[in-house]
Scaffold this active site. Sequence first.
Site, PDB file in Angstrom:
ATOM      1  N   ARG A  18      41.728  58.955  33.159  1.00 27.98           N
ATOM      2  CA  ARG A  18      41.748  57.980  34.253  1.00 27.98           C
ATOM      3  C   ARG A  18      42.563  58.497  35.444  1.00 27.98           C
ATOM      4  NH1 ARG A  18      42.795  52.121  32.184  1.00 27.98           N
ATOM      5  NH2 ARG A  18      42.514  51.746  34.414  1.00 27.98           N
ATOM      6  N   HIS A  47      49.664  44.934  36.172  1.00 23.30           N
ATOM      7  CA  HIS A  47      49.291  45.683  34.967  1.00 23.30           C
ATOM      8  C   HIS A  47      49.797  47.125  34.992  1.00 23.30           C
ATOM      9  CE1 HIS A  47      45.749  42.731  33.991  1.00 23.30           C
ATOM     10  NE2 HIS A  47      46.930  42.253  33.675  1.00 23.30           N
ATOM     11  N   GLY A 103      36.828  40.487  43.135  1.00 22.56           N
ATOM     12  CA  GLY A 103      36.366  41.472  42.151  1.00 22.56           C
ATOM     13  C   GLY A 103      37.083  41.436  40.823  1.00 22.56           C
ATOM     14  N   THR A 104      37.240  40.257  40.269  1.00 19.64           N
ATOM     15  CA  THR A 104      37.850  40.159  38.938  1.00 19.64           C
ATOM     16  C   THR A 104      37.072  39.156  38.100  1.00 19.64           C
ATOM     17  OG1 THR A 104      39.870  39.632  37.719  1.00 19.64           O
ATOM     18  CG2 THR A 104      39.636  38.580  39.872  1.00 19.64           C
ATOM     19  N   SER A 105      36.838  39.500  36.832  1.00 18.04           N
ATOM     20  CA  SER A 105      35.923  38.714  36.008  1.00 18.04           C
ATOM     21  C   SER A 105      36.506  37.365  35.555  1.00 18.04           C
ATOM     22  CB  SER A 105      35.501  39.529  34.784  1.00 18.04           C
ATOM     23  OG  SER A 105      36.647  39.977  34.097  1.00 18.04           O
ATOM     24  N   GLU A 116      29.320  38.586  41.392  1.00 18.83           N
ATOM     25  CA  GLU A 116      28.888  37.749  40.251  1.00 18.83           C
ATOM     26  C   GLU A 116      29.881  36.620  40.027  1.00 18.83           C
ATOM     27  OE1 GLU A 116      27.346  41.045  37.057  1.00 18.83           O
ATOM     28  OE2 GLU A 116      29.446  41.026  37.599  1.00 18.83           O
TER      29      GLU A 116
HETATM   30  P1  OAD Z   1      36.401  43.497  35.032  1.00 17.35           P
HETATM   31  O1  OAD Z   1      35.747  44.803  34.730  1.00 17.35           O
HETATM   32  O2  OAD Z   1      36.569  42.530  33.933  1.00 17.35           O
HETATM   33  O3  OAD Z   1      35.605  42.755  36.183  1.00 17.35           O
HETATM   34  C1  OAD Z   1      35.237  43.410  37.370  1.00 17.35           C
HETATM   35  C2  OAD Z   1      34.643  42.404  38.328  1.00 17.35           C
HETATM   36  O4  OAD Z   1      34.361  43.076  39.551  1.00 17.35           O
HETATM   37  C3  OAD Z   1      33.335  41.762  37.840  1.00 17.35           C
HETATM   38  O5  OAD Z   1      33.449  40.365  37.976  1.00 17.35           O
HETATM   39  C4  OAD Z   1      32.296  42.314  38.820  1.00 17.35           C
HETATM   40  O6  OAD Z   1      31.306  41.351  39.147  1.00 17.35           O
HETATM   41  C5  OAD Z   1      33.137  42.603  40.054  1.00 17.35           C
HETATM   42  N1  OAD Z   1      32.608  43.649  40.936  1.00 17.35           N
HETATM   43  C6  OAD Z   1      31.842  44.729  40.630  1.00 17.35           C
HETATM   44  N2  OAD Z   1      31.574  45.444  41.735  1.00 17.35           N
HETATM   45  C7  OAD Z   1      32.194  44.815  42.773  1.00 17.35           C
HETATM   46  C8  OAD Z   1      32.296  45.055  44.183  1.00 17.35           C
HETATM   47  N3  OAD Z   1      31.729  46.093  44.766  1.00 17.35           N
HETATM   48  N4  OAD Z   1      33.031  44.166  44.918  1.00 17.35           N
HETATM   49  C9  OAD Z   1      33.623  43.101  44.355  1.00 17.35           C
HETATM   50  N5  OAD Z   1      33.546  42.824  43.048  1.00 17.35           N
HETATM   51  C10 OAD Z   1      32.849  43.661  42.268  1.00 17.35           C
HETATM   52  O7  OAD Z   1      37.792  43.857  35.755  1.00 17.35           O
HETATM   53  P2  OAD Z   1      39.099  42.964  35.926  1.00 17.35           P
HETATM   54  O8  OAD Z   1      38.759  41.530  36.094  1.00 17.35           O
HETATM   55  O9  OAD Z   1      39.912  43.616  36.971  1.00 17.35           O
HETATM   56  O10 OAD Z   1      43.637  45.319  32.139  1.00 17.35           O
HETATM   57  O11 OAD Z   1      39.801  43.165  34.529  1.00 17.35           O
HETATM   58  C11 OAD Z   1      41.050  42.599  34.301  1.00 17.35           C
HETATM   59  C12 OAD Z   1      41.853  43.469  33.375  1.00 17.35           C
HETATM   60  O12 OAD Z   1      41.118  43.727  32.180  1.00 17.35           O
HETATM   61  C13 OAD Z   1      42.140  44.858  33.921  1.00 17.35           C
HETATM   62  O13 OAD Z   1      43.275  44.903  34.765  1.00 17.35           O
HETATM   63  C14 OAD Z   1      42.357  45.666  32.689  1.00 17.35           C
HETATM   64  C15 OAD Z   1      41.183  45.135  31.905  1.00 17.35           C
HETATM   65  O14 OAD Z   1      41.177  45.326  30.558  1.00 17.35           O
HETATM   66  C16 OAD Z   1      44.351  46.214  31.442  1.00 17.35           C
HETATM   67  O15 OAD Z   1      43.943  47.335  31.163  1.00 17.35           O
HETATM   68  C17 OAD Z   1      45.686  45.704  31.020  1.00 17.35           C
END
Ligand code: OAD
Length: 234
Positions: free
Chosen positions: A62, A112, A180-182, A207
Site C-alpha cells: 500500500r 485511522h 466517498g465513504t460507504s 452510490e
Molecule cells: P469503502 O471502500 O467502504 O467505500 C468507498 C466509498 O467510496 C463507496 O461508498 C463508493 O461508492 C465511494 N466511491 C467510489 N468512487 C468514488 C468517487 N470517485 N468519488 C466519491 N466516492 C466514491 O471505504 P470507506 O468507507 O472509506 O479502515 O471505508 C472505511 C474504512 O473501512 C477504511 O478507512 C478502512 C476500511 O476497512 C481501516 O482499514 C481501519
Amino acid sequence: MIHISATDRVFVLTGAGVSAESGIPTFRGAGGLWRNYRIEEVASPYAWQRDPRLVWEFYSMRRRAASAARPNPGHHALAKLEESLQDRFSLCTQNVDDLHEQAGSRRVVHMHGELFKSRCDRCRRAPFDDTETYEPPRDVPRCHCGGHIRPHICWFGEVPYDLDKIADALDQSTVFIAVGTSGLVEPAASFVARVRGRARTIYVGPEEPANNFAFSDCYWGKAGELLPQIFRCD
Ligand code: OAD
C-alpha cells in the site's frame, strides 16, 4: 449547490472514495482491497501477533501504491474550501494516504492513522515518518527498546485516533459533509447521526451509503467532478 454562510462551521468526513480518482483502490465494491485480502489476516492485532511479516507485506504494497498517487480535483477543492473558511473548517479522513496534505489541507485528522508513519508496538515513542517498505527477505524492523515497529494504522479492534478532537469539531459544526465513504465502519458511520437535526447533513458520492437515511441532501457522482463546483461561500 452547498451554500455556506459566514457563520457556518463545516465538518467534512472523507473516505476511500475521495482518493479513488487518484488511483488508490477503495476497500469494498468492485476492485476493493477487501476482495483480495482478509481483514483479520492483514489488518488486526491478531494478524500482527500471528504473522507480522504478512502485515508488513500488505502495508508495504500500500505504501508503494500510495507513493505514486497525486491529489485529484476533489482533494484540491477541499483544500480551497479550508482556505476560505480557515478555523470554521475541519477535515476528518478515514484515509491513511497523504493526498489531502499534498493538496494543501492543513487541518486534517487521520482517524485511522497514516500510511507513511510507523510506531513501536511496545514503547510509547511517538509515531515517526517512515516511507520504507519491509518485505521478505527484510525482517520486521525493531525499535531500540526491543519492540517491533508496526504501521501507524488503526486496525480492526483498535480505537481510532483523536476521537475527542473529532467530537468537539462535530459538536460545533452546522454543516456536515461526508464524501466517498460507504457508511459501514464505526464510529465514523455514526458521526452523521450525532449532528443530524442540528446541522445540515450532506453526502457526496456515486452510490447510496449504508447510513443514507441520516443525510438531508445527497449529491450523486464522483468527488473529483462534484466537489470543485458545489460550494458557494458567502
Ligand atoms: P469503502 O471502500 O467502504 O467505500 C468507498 C466509498 O467510496 C463507496 O461508498 C463508493 O461508492 C465511494 N466511491 C467510489 N468512487 C468514488 C468517487 N470517485 N468519488 C466519491 N466516492 C466514491 O471505504 P470507506 O468507507 O472509506 O479502515 O471505508 C472505511 C474504512 O473501512 C477504511 O478507512 C478502512 C476500511 O476497512 C481501516 O482499514 C481501519
